[in-house]
Design a protein around this motif. Structure first.
Motif, PDB file in Angstrom:
ATOM      1  N   THR A 140      -6.050   6.723   8.761  1.00 27.33           N
ATOM      2  CA  THR A 140      -4.747   6.039   8.846  1.00 27.33           C
ATOM      3  C   THR A 140      -3.832   6.540   7.744  1.00 27.33           C
ATOM      4  O   THR A 140      -2.665   6.879   7.979  1.00 27.33           O
ATOM      5  N   HIS A 141      -4.384   6.616   6.522  1.00 24.89           N
ATOM      6  CA  HIS A 141      -3.601   7.099   5.376  1.00 24.89           C
ATOM      7  C   HIS A 141      -3.091   8.519   5.657  1.00 24.89           C
ATOM      8  O   HIS A 141      -1.918   8.821   5.497  1.00 24.89           O
ATOM      9  N   ARG A 142      -4.013   9.362   6.130  1.00 25.29           N
ATOM     10  CA  ARG A 142      -3.680  10.773   6.370  1.00 25.29           C
ATOM     11  C   ARG A 142      -2.588  10.903   7.450  1.00 25.29           C
ATOM     12  O   ARG A 142      -1.638  11.675   7.303  1.00 25.29           O
TER      13      ARG A 142
ATOM     14  N   TYR B  14       0.854  -1.187   0.000  1.00 20.42           N
ATOM     15  CA  TYR B  14       0.000   0.000   0.000  1.00 20.42           C
ATOM     16  C   TYR B  14       0.896   1.247   0.000  1.00 20.42           C
ATOM     17  O   TYR B  14       1.792   1.371   0.831  1.00 20.42           O
TER      18      TYR B  14
ATOM     19  N   TYR C  59       1.488   5.248   0.452  1.00 22.23           N
ATOM     20  CA  TYR C  59       0.939   6.433   1.122  1.00 22.23           C
ATOM     21  C   TYR C  59       1.371   7.728   0.429  1.00 22.23           C
ATOM     22  O   TYR C  59       0.595   8.664   0.282  1.00 22.23           O
ATOM     23  N   CYS C  60       2.648   7.786   0.074  1.00 24.59           N
ATOM     24  CA  CYS C  60       3.172   8.994  -0.558  1.00 24.59           C
ATOM     25  C   CYS C  60       4.523   8.648  -1.168  1.00 24.59           C
ATOM     26  O   CYS C  60       4.995   7.518  -1.041  1.00 24.59           O
TER      27      CYS C  60
ATOM     28  N   GLY D  38       0.985   1.891   9.869  1.00 27.34           N
ATOM     29  CA  GLY D  38       0.196   1.527   8.689  1.00 27.34           C
ATOM     30  C   GLY D  38      -1.094   0.788   9.034  1.00 27.34           C
ATOM     31  O   GLY D  38      -1.449   0.619  10.198  1.00 27.34           O
TER      32      GLY D  38
ATOM     33  N   GLU E 232      -9.987   4.281   7.807  1.00 22.83           N
ATOM     34  CA  GLU E 232      -8.857   3.949   6.929  1.00 22.83           C
ATOM     35  C   GLU E 232      -8.283   5.201   6.270  1.00 22.83           C
ATOM     36  O   GLU E 232      -7.072   5.325   6.101  1.00 22.83           O
ATOM     37  N   VAL E 233      -9.169   6.137   5.912  1.00 25.98           N
ATOM     38  CA  VAL E 233      -8.687   7.399   5.335  1.00 25.98           C
ATOM     39  C   VAL E 233      -7.823   8.124   6.367  1.00 25.98           C
ATOM     40  O   VAL E 233      -6.788   8.705   6.056  1.00 25.98           O
TER      41      VAL E 233
ATOM     42  N   TYR F 248      -9.829  -0.470  -1.658  1.00 24.20           N
ATOM     43  CA  TYR F 248     -10.052   0.363  -0.481  1.00 24.20           C
ATOM     44  C   TYR F 248     -11.197   1.338  -0.715  1.00 24.20           C
ATOM     45  O   TYR F 248     -11.045   2.336  -1.407  1.00 24.20           O
TER      46      TYR F 248
ATOM     47  N   TYR G 101      -5.636   8.040  -1.880  1.00 28.59           N
ATOM     48  CA  TYR G 101      -6.037   6.972  -0.964  1.00 28.59           C
ATOM     49  C   TYR G 101      -6.451   5.726  -1.768  1.00 28.59           C
ATOM     50  O   TYR G 101      -7.147   5.837  -2.776  1.00 28.59           O
TER      51      TYR G 101
END
Lengths: 228, 93
Positions: A73-75, A20, A22-23, A38, A70-71, A64, A92
């Motif tokens: 967590t990503h942020r 996955y 993220y950036c 994560g 979950e958003v 996703y 995302y």
């Protein structure tokens, strides 16, 4: 000759999980882990590709869907990474089945990502939303005056700006500014000065964020929403 | 098989009341469908709900309840748009 290595010092990828993203950051000299932040408490680590690296974690390979937790967590991961590095935010839900597919995607997006880095390096996104009080519709025609004052003043300090969707009837301005890190304080002071002249409206000043509204990279097409 | 196409009739300036009535009902249905299953509109409502909470105009409980309802609506709307429920196919060609 280009480097293409996977740093795995101290990190043991789990079987059956996808990668996955993220950036993306510029490849750091000495860092390869950001802790267990994560999805599912998995370790967030770097995957070096040439001179840039996606920041990834092993995660369940699935589509996703929009889920607040979950958003979040990503942020949080992106915000953690951006305390140390300039980041290229990734939408995302971008997950790859394995390292090989991620490497192919990095190859496909490399030129675009390098170009995007030039645009956002050492810059952050700051957001302004201006909200009318309940029951006020016209606001004595001051709507356009207020919009212009914010836009004209703040465009002078920022590198770029983007007007965003007015998603509510009460929202009269929704704009993202790309600002040099060195100018954040000056920008914030100017926001405070202008806001003080419009006490009747609600002003939301947010950030610093990654340059979400100034980078638009969809690796290998937009249709599949990053799920590969 | 001969089918009267209401659009073709309209182009010729011919109006048949019974067909007009079905046409109107169909337009109302399409409008209602679009309003209910418009993901962009629901996304705007989700953002507005968040902003109201952040400005202190709604409580956490109200925010959570409305957000859950809207997220459910959004999932339905996205599913509906994936399934192309708005499309009609003339099986008799």
């Amino acid at each position: 000759m280009t480097r293409r290595t996977l740093r795995t010092d101290g990190h043991k990828p789990e079987e059956g999980l996808g990668k996955y993203v993220y950036c993306v950051i510029k490849a750091p000299e000495d860092k390869n882990s950001f802790g267990n932040l994560g999805f599912g408490g998995q370790e967030v680590y770097t995957f070096e590709y040439k001179d840039i690296t996606p920041v990834i974690s092993d995660a369940v390979f699935k589509e996703y869907a929009v889920d607040e937790e979950e958003v979040e967590t990503h942020r949080k991961v992106v915000e953690r990474v951006m305390t140390e590095y300039s980041v290229l935010p990734v939408a995302y839900g971008m997950i790859f089945k394995n390292r090989k597919l991620l490497t192919i995607a990095m190859g496909a997006g490399y030129a675009a990502m390098k170009k995007a880095f030039e645009a956002v390096d050492n810059k952050v996104e700051l957001g302004i939303k201006i909200f009318l009080p309940k029951g006020v519709e016209d606001w004595n025609g001051k709507r356009s005056e207020c919009r212009s004052e914010f836009l004209e003043n703040l465009r002078g300090i920022s590198v770029d700006s983007k007007e965003l969707k007015l998603f509510s009837d009460r929202l009269i301005l929704n704009v993202a500014f790309l600002v040099d890190k060195a100018k954040i304080l000056e920008f914030s002071e100017r926001v405070g000065e202008i806001s003080s002249g419009y006490g009747e409206v609600k002003v939301q000043y947010s950030g610093p964020w990654p340059a979400y509204n100034f980078v638009d990279i969809y690796i290998l097409g937009k249709q599949r929403k990053g799920f590969r | 098989m001969f089918l009267i196409d209401d659009i073709a009739l309209r182009a010729l300036g011919i109006s048949i009341p019974s067909i007009d009535m079905f046409w109107t009902i169909e337009q109302i249905y399409k409008f209602a469908y679009k309003e209910t299953y418009n993901p962009e509109k629901i996304k705007s409502q989700i953002k507005e709900n968040r902003l109201l909470y952040e400005f202190g105009e709604t409580t956490r409980d109200e925010y959570d309840r409305t957000n859950s309802e809207l997220m459910y609506k959004l999932r339905l709307a996205l599913k509906a748009s994936e399934m192309d429920l708005g499309q009609k196919t003339d099986l008799l060609g």
